[in-house]
Design a protein around this motif. Structure first.
Motif, mmCIF file in Angstrom:
data_model
loop_
_atom_site.group_PDB
_atom_site.id
_atom_site.type_symbol
_atom_site.label_atom_id
_atom_site.label_comp_id
_atom_site.label_asym_id
_atom_site.label_seq_id
_atom_site.Cartn_x
_atom_site.Cartn_y
_atom_site.Cartn_z
ATOM 1 N N SER A 99 0.827 -1.214 0.000
ATOM 2 C CA SER A 99 0.000 0.000 0.000
ATOM 3 C C SER A 99 0.863 1.268 0.000
ATOM 4 O O SER A 99 0.449 2.316 -0.463
ATOM 5 N N MET A 100 2.101 1.130 0.499
ATOM 6 C CA MET A 100 2.996 2.298 0.572
ATOM 7 C C MET A 100 3.544 2.700 -0.796
ATOM 8 O O MET A 100 4.070 3.785 -0.951
ATOM 9 N N VAL A 101 3.452 1.805 -1.761
ATOM 10 C CA VAL A 101 3.951 2.145 -3.095
ATOM 11 C C VAL A 101 2.801 2.266 -4.102
ATOM 12 O O VAL A 101 3.009 2.250 -5.302
ATOM 13 N N THR A 102 1.585 2.379 -3.555
ATOM 14 C CA THR A 102 0.411 2.461 -4.434
ATOM 15 C C THR A 102 -0.212 3.850 -4.368
ATOM 16 O O THR A 102 -0.650 4.268 -3.295
ATOM 17 N N LYS A 143 4.586 -15.441 -5.414
ATOM 18 C CA LYS A 143 5.446 -15.264 -6.591
ATOM 19 C C LYS A 143 4.847 -15.934 -7.817
ATOM 20 O O LYS A 143 5.557 -16.621 -8.576
ATOM 21 N N ALA A 144 3.546 -15.769 -7.985
ATOM 22 C CA ALA A 144 2.883 -16.393 -9.133
ATOM 23 C C ALA A 144 3.379 -15.754 -10.420
ATOM 24 O O ALA A 144 3.570 -14.534 -10.488
ATOM 25 N N VAL A 145 3.621 -16.585 -11.416
ATOM 26 C CA VAL A 145 4.069 -16.052 -12.703
ATOM 27 C C VAL A 145 2.887 -15.899 -13.651
ATOM 28 O O VAL A 145 2.941 -15.152 -14.611
ATOM 29 N N ALA A 146 1.832 -16.624 -13.374
ATOM 30 C CA ALA A 146 0.704 -16.611 -14.301
ATOM 31 C C ALA A 146 -0.613 -16.509 -13.550
ATOM 32 O O ALA A 146 -0.824 -17.195 -12.553
ATOM 33 N N VAL A 147 -1.448 -15.622 -14.004
ATOM 34 C CA VAL A 147 -2.751 -15.446 -13.379
ATOM 35 C C VAL A 147 -3.826 -15.522 -14.465
ATOM 36 O O VAL A 147 -3.878 -14.664 -15.344
ATOM 37 N N PRO A 148 -4.633 -16.560 -14.395
ATOM 38 C CA PRO A 148 -5.684 -16.651 -15.406
ATOM 39 C C PRO A 148 -6.803 -15.666 -15.089
ATOM 40 O O PRO A 148 -7.342 -15.665 -13.986
ATOM 41 N N VAL A 149 -7.090 -14.810 -16.013
ATOM 42 C CA VAL A 149 -8.181 -13.853 -15.793
ATOM 43 C C VAL A 149 -8.982 -13.633 -17.071
ATOM 44 O O VAL A 149 -8.453 -13.747 -18.170
ATOM 45 N N GLY A 150 -10.216 -13.300 -16.872
ATOM 46 C CA GLY A 150 -11.047 -12.898 -18.002
ATOM 47 C C GLY A 150 -10.733 -11.447 -18.340
ATOM 48 O O GLY A 150 -10.102 -10.749 -17.545
ATOM 49 N N ARG A 161 0.795 -5.688 -11.668
ATOM 50 C CA ARG A 161 2.126 -5.606 -12.271
ATOM 51 C C ARG A 161 2.793 -4.267 -11.940
ATOM 52 O O ARG A 161 3.965 -4.212 -11.599
ATOM 53 N N GLU A 162 1.981 -3.203 -11.994
ATOM 54 C CA GLU A 162 2.524 -1.874 -11.665
ATOM 55 C C GLU A 162 2.984 -1.805 -10.218
ATOM 56 O O GLU A 162 4.037 -1.252 -9.902
ATOM 57 N N ILE A 163 2.167 -2.362 -9.321
ATOM 58 C CA ILE A 163 2.518 -2.322 -7.892
ATOM 59 C C ILE A 163 3.818 -3.094 -7.647
ATOM 60 O O ILE A 163 4.706 -2.631 -6.921
ATOM 61 N N VAL A 164 3.919 -4.251 -8.270
ATOM 62 C CA VAL A 164 5.139 -5.068 -8.115
ATOM 63 C C VAL A 164 6.359 -4.290 -8.624
ATOM 64 O O VAL A 164 7.397 -4.225 -7.963
ATOM 65 N N ASN A 172 14.755 -1.065 -4.641
ATOM 66 C CA ASN A 172 15.904 -1.519 -5.411
ATOM 67 C C ASN A 172 16.161 -3.017 -5.226
ATOM 68 O O ASN A 172 17.224 -3.440 -4.786
ATOM 69 N N THR A 173 15.123 -3.765 -5.581
ATOM 70 C CA THR A 173 15.193 -5.213 -5.371
ATOM 71 C C THR A 173 14.504 -5.924 -6.536
ATOM 72 O O THR A 173 13.943 -5.269 -7.425
ATOM 73 N N ASN A 174 14.588 -7.226 -6.527
ATOM 74 C CA ASN A 174 13.764 -7.979 -7.493
ATOM 75 C C ASN A 174 13.076 -9.156 -6.808
ATOM 76 O O ASN A 174 12.822 -10.177 -7.426
ATOM 77 N N VAL A 175 12.774 -8.981 -5.529
ATOM 78 C CA VAL A 175 12.156 -10.095 -4.801
ATOM 79 C C VAL A 175 10.743 -10.410 -5.299
ATOM 80 O O VAL A 175 10.329 -11.563 -5.297
ATOM 81 N N LEU A 176 10.022 -9.371 -5.715
ATOM 82 C CA LEU A 176 8.655 -9.667 -6.167
ATOM 83 C C LEU A 176 8.646 -9.936 -7.669
ATOM 84 O O LEU A 176 9.421 -9.354 -8.425
ATOM 85 N N VAL A 177 7.767 -10.830 -8.050
ATOM 86 C CA VAL A 177 7.724 -11.275 -9.448
ATOM 87 C C VAL A 177 6.526 -10.643 -10.154
ATOM 88 O O VAL A 177 5.408 -10.655 -9.634
#
Ligand code: ADP
Length: 330
Positions: A99-102, A143-150, A161-164, A172-177
């Motif tokens: 929420s702090m980066v949104t 760390k889901a790579v794929a999300v099925p959505v309509g 994706r923007e929040i991540v 300055n990390t890449n922990v979130l996918v």
């Protein structure tokens, strides 16, 4: 067949007994993805439900009924992690960090938020604004790579994706996918009114777990081609929801015959619906038998959810500790 690497995540609110819209629009796909991806995670998002549900007395029963339907429909708990969102409170922590980066303005600008404001002007709560952030936390935590959505959910996923990205950039990390959207061809299943999306709130739904008799009664209420007033009028299957359903549940030859006979007024809507009810009931029979078996052992259903949570928790705690370290929390 070798399965694709990485995790699939999808969440659905605990809405209780599932209907044909849930099945064709979501569950069928959940089941199929088990064969495509190494890991599949399916979460019953009870915390999300609290943004709109004001009486919670049925939450437990709804969670149980929904799980029963999922299992009967072919979700395999030995492969998929099936669990309840609130059993992994780590998601609430990650939600707070995200929420702090949104940017707040982006949340209040989302069409889905504006729609909820229209729908429940008496209950525009803080959780409603944060709904997409909690969804981002759900996906990012595992760390889901794929999300099925309509398609209607596409903006939400883009937002995740923007929040991540914002999180990774800020700290300055890449922990979130960053998850990819698996655009699923989700049909919009219309209700028995033939007009609106099938759903419980409009009571225009057909439940998977109904008895054959109940199913037939619902099917007989289905609205057909409105232009066809008399039996002797030729019908237009292209605008008839019963015909759309026949295409899904009846065999190709029968569909062809109905198509032809309807246009020539050789089959009436009543006969057409009876045929559909019969085919639908036949299609649902294996599901209903499995459901009845699972229902004999409610403890098993809860065990599935507890076990799913135990496995998901391991991933959640790992991600969360990486997140805290990335932020630099003491
Ligand atoms: P939520 O979308 O909040 O998880 P719902 O019960 O509305 O809860 O839907 C659960 C799933 O079933 C979602 O993936 C949704 O898109 C799908 N679904 C529900 N109703 C329909 C419908 N009438 N046609 C197609 N898909 C549907």
């Amino acid at each position: 067949m070798t399965k694709k690497k990485g995790r699939v995540f999808s969440g659905a609110r605990p809405t209780g007994r599932q209907h044909l819209g849930n099945y064709l629009g979501a569950i069928k796909n959940y089941v199929a993805l088990q064969d495509t991806y190494e890991d599949t995670i399916y979460c019953i998002v009870d915390v999300h439900a609290l943004t709109t549900v004001e009486t919670t007395s049925e939450l437990k029963q709804n969670t149980y009924d929904m799980t029963l339907d999922w299992l009967a429909a072919g979700m395999r708990p030995d492969e998929s992690m099936i669990f309840v969102q609130s059993h992994i409170p780590e998601v609430m922590e990650l939600h707070t960090f995200l929420s702090m980066v949104t940017p707040l303005g982006k949340l209040t600008d989302l069409p889905t938020f504006k729609e909820k404001v229209r729908q429940q002007p008496h209950n525009i709560n803080y959780g409603l604004v944060g709904y997409p952030v909690l969804m981002a936390a759900d996906i990012a935590l595992y760390k889901a790579v794929a999300v099925p959505v309509g398609v209607d959910q596409a903006p939400h996923l883009e937002f995740t994706r923007e929040i991540v990205r914002s999180f990774n950039y800020r700290y300055n990390t890449n922990v979130l996918v960053e998850p990819q959207m698996v655009a699923t061809e989700v049909p919009k299943v219309l209700g028995i009114d033939g007009k609106n999306k099938m759903g419980k709130s409009l009571n225009n739904h057909i439940e998977l777990a109904s008895t054959p008799k109940e199913t037939q009664e619902r099917v007989m209420q289905m609205v057909t081609d409105p232009q066809r007033a008399r039996l002797s009028d030729p019908g237009n299957p292209d605008v008839c929801n019963v015909f759309t359903m026949h295409k899904i549940f009846s065999d190709a030859e029968e569909v062809e015959r109905i198509n032809d006979e309807c246009r020539k007024a050789e089959i009436g809507c009543v006969a057409c619906k009876k045929l559909f009810a019969k085919n639908l009931n036949e299609n649902l029979m294996p599901f209903r038998e499995r459901r009845a078996e699972f229902a004999q052992d409610p403890a098993y259903v809860w065990d599935v959810l507890n076990d799913g949570a135990d496995r998901a928790r391991v991933i959640a705690q790992e991600t969360l500790s990486e997140v805290k370290e990335a932020i630099g929390l003491p």
